[in-house]
Design an enzyme around this catalytic site. Structure first.
Site, short mmCIF file in Angstrom:
data_model
loop_
_atom_site.label_atom_id
_atom_site.label_comp_id
_atom_site.label_asym_id
_atom_site.label_seq_id
_atom_site.Cartn_x
_atom_site.Cartn_y
_atom_site.Cartn_z
CE LYS A 81 -3.89 2.38 2.54
NZ LYS A 81 -4.56 1.80 3.85
CB SER A 157 -8.18 4.01 3.60
OG SER A 157 -6.95 3.25 4.62
CB SER A 181 -8.62 0.70 6.02
OG SER A 181 -9.61 1.84 6.22
#
Length: 465
Positions: A81, A157, A181
């Protein structure tokens, strides 16, 4: 097998490497080819590491041919990420306020552990700016879209990781979860992801959301998440919030059944409005738990909505990013992030400490609850994916992303392990997630229940996959 690998698991890929029926070079090349084909549709990647990935795949292939793999993930393509430091690749946090040219000289613990195990980083995945919300778009990289319908959000997210996992653009994907997330995008994209007990997976640098934030895997299957955790969940001296230092054997096989397990099923936590078709899919999944031998009791966990407590801590955390930016940089921020950060500036010390006290009370309450129940099961999300580029479903009554994610953030407050497992499709043909929650440090119960449920609930693939 077909000449592409849209549904191949990491577990199966490793077995095929070992028997010589698949080469890491072939797998990585196929992965990069499909990223080139599919990423323009979903915008899941911030950068692609093609040249280096091919070089590492060739080295891995030579090791497998010699019978000397360097680690338990040798040759497996993975993604990281954009919030996670990765040596040699930019970490931009989804923000135009970050420096574009690095230097990128340090690996975060997760990046280091994955690489030491032989995993090959094929790219970095998208996040909203500073990971602040439950959808994925940002001023730097634009809007990330759902592979099931590119008009819709994949959630956030870790939305880039969710989209990449759904399309198998890489076999293992790293997510982070401070309020849902990992689980939100897994529910919206039909993938599996687990927020492990806080402390198992080291974090450095520390999240601005402090001990709300968990790092974990996002994969097509629960078995692959267990495999990824066996590498990710290793201590690192840089982690200032280390929890229980010795984790379980993540690769322990699940039991033959759930005989003797007591499972609490709460359809709405006592206060959530859930879409009827989502509720129906979840109800159907509960029958499979009973078929596996578990005793399922319909009961709510007995707490009221902790949204005020969560928001106090979340908004206060957001101010940390704001404090590092000058006025010109602040103007360039996602307006929604700027708003919550400024709301956080108004949180008094008294309110902050009161929220911490409420958090402790909720944690103790759930610890007592799990003395009676092995798992708490709920829907992961009360709503279906909605139009991409919006923070809340258009035309609905929600103000903030937390308002439509009521099943996820309570268990960041309590630091419990919680996962989302796909359990079918809603009336629009979009994925529905089943939320599995266990007591702290009982992560294997979540993983094992999920692995057994996958017998009845195989991971879905987007219609064009």
């Amino acid at each position: 097998m077909a000449d592409t690998y849209e549904t191949l698991t990491a577990t199966d890929a490793l077995a095929r490497f070992s028997e010589g029926s698949l080469s890491p070079e072939t797998l990585v090349e196929d992965c990069l080819t499909r990223i080139e084909r599919d990423n323009p549709k979903v915008n899941a990647f911030t950068c692609i590491n093609g040249k280096e990935a091919r070089r590492l795949a060739a080295e891995s292939a030579r090791r497998w041919q010699a019978g000397t793999p360097c680690g338990s993930l040798d040759g497996i393509p993975v993604t990281i990420k954009d919030l996670t430091l990765t040596k040699g690749l930019p970490t931009r946090l989804g923000s135009t306020t970050t420096v574009p040219d690095g230097p990128w000289e340090v690996d975060a613990p997760i990046s280091r552990h994955l690489r030491n195990a032989g995993a090959i980083v094929v790219g970095k995945t998208t996040s909203p700016e500073f990971g602040w919300k439950g959808v994925t778009d940002n001023p730097l990289h634009g809007i990330t879209r759902n592979p099931w319908n590119t008009e819709l959000t994949p959630g956030g997210s870790s939305g880039g990781a969710g989209a990449a996992a759904a399309l198998n653009l890489g076999l293992l994907h790293q997510g982070s979860d401070a309020g849902g997330s990992i689980r939100i995008p897994c529910s919206f994209t039909g993938t599996f992801g687990i927020k492990p007990t806080f402390g198992w997976v080291p974090q450095w640098p520390a999240s601005t959301m402090s001990t709300l934030s968990h790092l974990g895997p996002m994969t097509r299957t629960a078995g692959d998440s267990a495999l990824m955790l066996s590498v990710m969940a290793q201590p690192d001296a840089r982690d200032g919030y280390a929890g229980n230092p010795t984790g379980p054997d993540w690769l322990t096989p699940p039991p033959a059944s759930l005989q003797g397990w007591r499972i609490a099923f709460s359809s709405n936590l006592g206060y959530v409005d859930v879409a009827p078709d989502i509720a129906q899919r979840v109800e159907e999944a509960i029958a499979y738990l009973e078929a596996l031998g578990a005793t399922v009791e319909r009961t709510d966990p007995g707490f009221s909505d902790p949204l005020k407590t969560f928001n106090t801590l979340w908004f206060a955390g957001a101010t940390q990013a704001l404090e590092k930016l000058d006025e010109q940089q602040q103007v360039a921020l996602d307006p929604g992030f700027l708003e919550i950060a400024r709301r956080g500036q108004g949180v008094s010390l008294s309110a902050y400490l009161a929220a911490r006290r409420k958090r402790s009370e909720l944690t103790a309450h759930m610890a007592a609850f799990h003395e009676r129940y092995d798992l708490l099961v709920t829907p992961t999300m009360p709503i279906a994916p909605f139009t991409a580029g919006h923070n809340v479903p258009p035309g609905k009554h929600y103000r903030d992303w937390m308002d439509w994610t009521p099943f996820s953030y309570p268990f960041n407050l309590t630091q419990q392990p919680a996962a989302s497992l796909p359990c079918g499709l809603d009336k629009q043909g979009l994925p529905v997630g089943l939320h599995l929650v266990a007591g702290k440090y009982q992560d294997l119960k979540v993983l094992h229940a999920a692995q057994l449920l996958e017998r009845y609930l195989p991971p879905p693939a987007p219609p064009n996959c």
